[in-house]
Design an enzyme around this catalytic site. Structure first.
Site, PDB file in Angstrom:
ATOM      1  NE  ARG A 101      50.563  62.382  67.207  1.00  8.80           N
ATOM      2  CZ  ARG A 101      50.517  61.592  66.147  1.00  8.80           C
ATOM      3  NH1 ARG A 101      51.008  62.022  64.990  1.00  8.80           N
ATOM      4  NH2 ARG A 101      49.987  60.391  66.218  1.00  8.80           N
TER       5      ARG A 101
ATOM      6  CE  LYS B 126      47.295  63.243  61.993  1.00 12.53           C
ATOM      7  NZ  LYS B 126      47.804  62.655  63.256  1.00 12.53           N
TER       8      LYS B 126
ATOM      9  CG  ASP C 239      41.988  58.337  58.149  1.00 12.17           C
ATOM     10  OD1 ASP C 239      41.159  58.770  58.972  1.00 12.17           O
ATOM     11  OD2 ASP C 239      43.209  58.593  58.206  1.00 12.17           O
TER      12      ASP C 239
ATOM     13  CB  THR D  63      52.093  63.947  61.256  1.00 11.89           C
ATOM     14  OG1 THR D  63      51.173  62.975  60.731  1.00 11.89           O
ATOM     15  CG2 THR D  63      52.581  64.820  60.112  1.00 11.89           C
TER      16      THR D  63
ATOM     17  CG  HIS E 126      47.428  61.191  69.646  1.00 10.74           C
ATOM     18  ND1 HIS E 126      48.569  60.495  69.295  1.00 10.74           N
ATOM     19  CD2 HIS E 126      46.635  60.309  70.318  1.00 10.74           C
ATOM     20  CE1 HIS E 126      48.474  59.248  69.744  1.00 10.74           C
ATOM     21  NE2 HIS E 126      47.302  59.107  70.353  1.00 10.74           N
TER      22      HIS E 126
ATOM     23  NE  ARG F   6      42.673  59.561  61.389  1.00  7.01           N
ATOM     24  CZ  ARG F   6      43.945  59.247  61.573  1.00  7.01           C
ATOM     25  NH1 ARG F   6      44.500  59.456  62.759  1.00  7.01           N
ATOM     26  NH2 ARG F   6      44.659  58.724  60.593  1.00  7.01           N
TER      27      ARG F   6
ATOM     28  CD  GLU G 244      23.431  59.213  47.032  1.00  5.57           C
ATOM     29  OE1 GLU G 244      22.394  58.603  47.301  1.00  5.57           O
ATOM     30  OE2 GLU G 244      23.464  60.434  46.820  1.00  5.57           O
TER      31      GLU G 244
END
EC number: 4.1.99.12
Length: 398
Positions: free
Chosen positions: A251, A356, A328, A351, A253, A330, A27
């Site tokens: 890693r 990330k 994205d 990466t 993933h 995540r 918002e």
């Protein structure tokens, strides 16, 4: 610009009002927030005078259940699923709208002796039911107010009011900064509150660990559950847990069924997964954390819908946005908690994604080195990889 969460909590405990700003991709508004137990007539009047928006009372599910506060509508079609209940006034109020009477109604909500029949329906106080899990489940002002109240050691309820400009438009961050300065208020973001909660509260539970021989070597596999959403995650580990201060090859993933299992050429996920496992095995020490965040967080079916749009000419970012998602979605807070549980403090991160790195460092983990993980582009994923480089900032080279 924004204050630490700890300073906001101190202000709330003193009975002060603060400003809470939500995500610019949501918002993008600011609300006045106070603890319900400190919602005096003066606080209500301040919000009505300077906020100009609707004054609401976010509540925990427990309080709502105890007072028989049911949802306002059976089918909530609000884009953000704000959980309004039927509005109320305390039965001893007259009009119910004055600052004094609204304050009285709010205080009655917190009274453990109050019963459902103490309140008239409809009224001038608008309760909102916060989701269990708070801002970790739904990043809204409703959940933020209840999380802040509970972090203060107060009953799970707050009072909030959207902040509007004098011309009736919604106040955005530049105007909110001036309002905060004018009234000497602390101002925080829901994003920072989410990070605060992840750092403070353990939300993952280690359920099981096994030894698993694979094509890449023998790994110890640790299974975790997320208490907030029930999702299950696994970590493939080589080496002794907990790890020491020496940097660990890691890693993180995100699940990709089509790439990891079925060898899809639309992405580079499968080759990245296999390359990471090979590198960890070659080093003899490391962690591959497999998070159930299919399709950059949008889920398998929505990812397939995004693929359908890509067949019509959309790129991977445009397809997500056309479906109503961010590029994205995540979140790495749960991943950071799992890594901490494994004793990982310092890592060499496999990466190509700088977000990330920032996401994990934001949860107190140290990254001493970025180890590139670029795969050879294929005919069907070259546009996808170029989009990740150009629009999502991935560190790739063609």
């Amino acid at each position: 610009m924004f204050h630490p969460i700890e300073e906001a909590l101190d202000a709330l405990k003193k009975g002060e009002v603060i400003i809470v700003v939500d995500d610019e991709d949501r918002e993008n508004e600011g609300d006045f927030v106070a603890l319900a137990e400190h919602a005096t007539p003066e606080v209500i009047n301040f919000m009505a005078t300077h906020g100009r928006g609707l004054i609401c009372t976010p509540l925990s599910e427990e309080i709502a259940d105890r007072l028989d506060l049911h949802p306002m509508v059976e089918h909530n079609t609000d884009s953000h699923h704000t959980a309004f209940t039927v509005s109320i006034d305390h039965r001893e109020t007259k009009t119910g709208i004055s600052a004094q009477e609204r304050s009285f109604t709010v205080q009655a909500l917190l009274d453990s002796k109050s019963v459902p029949s103490d309140f008239q329906r409809p009224g001038h106080i608008f309760p909102l039911i916060a989701k269990k899990g708070g801002v970790l489940k739904r990043a809204g002002h409703t959940e933020a107010a209840v999380d802040l109240a509970e972090a203060c050691g107060s009953p799970g309820a707050g009072v909030i009011c959207e902040i509007m400009n004098e011309d009736g438009t919604m106040a955005r961050v530049p105007e909110l900064i001036e309002i905060a300065k004018k009234h000497q208020l602390k101002m925080i973001t829901i994003k920072d509150l989410i990070q605060y909660r992840y750092n403070l509260t353990t939300l993952v539970e280690r359920e099981v660990d096994i030894t698993l021989p694979t094509d890449f070597g023998t790994f110890k596999v640790y299974g975790y559950t997320n208490e907030v959403d029930g999702k299950e995650h696994v970590a493939f580990v080589m080496g002794d847990v907990p790890f020491g201060e020496e940097p660990v090859l890691v890693r993180v993933h995100s699940e990709c069924l089509t790439g990891d299992v079925f060898g899809s050429h639309r992405c580079d996920c499968g080759p990245q997964l296999h390359a990471a496992l090979n590198q960890i095995a070659a080093e003899g020490r490391g962690v591959l954390l497999y998070l159930r965040q299919e399709g950059r967080g949008i889920g398998l079916i929505n990812k397939l819908k995004a693929y359908k749009l890509q067949e019509q000419g959309y790129d991977t970012v445009e397809a997500n946005e056309a479906l109503g998602f961010l590029p994205d979605l995540r979140n790495y807070g749960i991943g950071a908690q799992i890594l901490r549980d494994l004793g990982v403090r310092n890592m060499k991160l496999l990466t190509n994604n700088p977000r990330k790195i920032a996401g994990l460092e934001g949860y107190g983990l140290s990254i001493s080195e970025r180890v590139p993980l670029q795969m050879e582009a294929k005919e069907h994923n070259k546009k996808y990889l170029q989009t990740k480089m150009n629009k999502l900032g991935h560190l790739l080279h063609f």
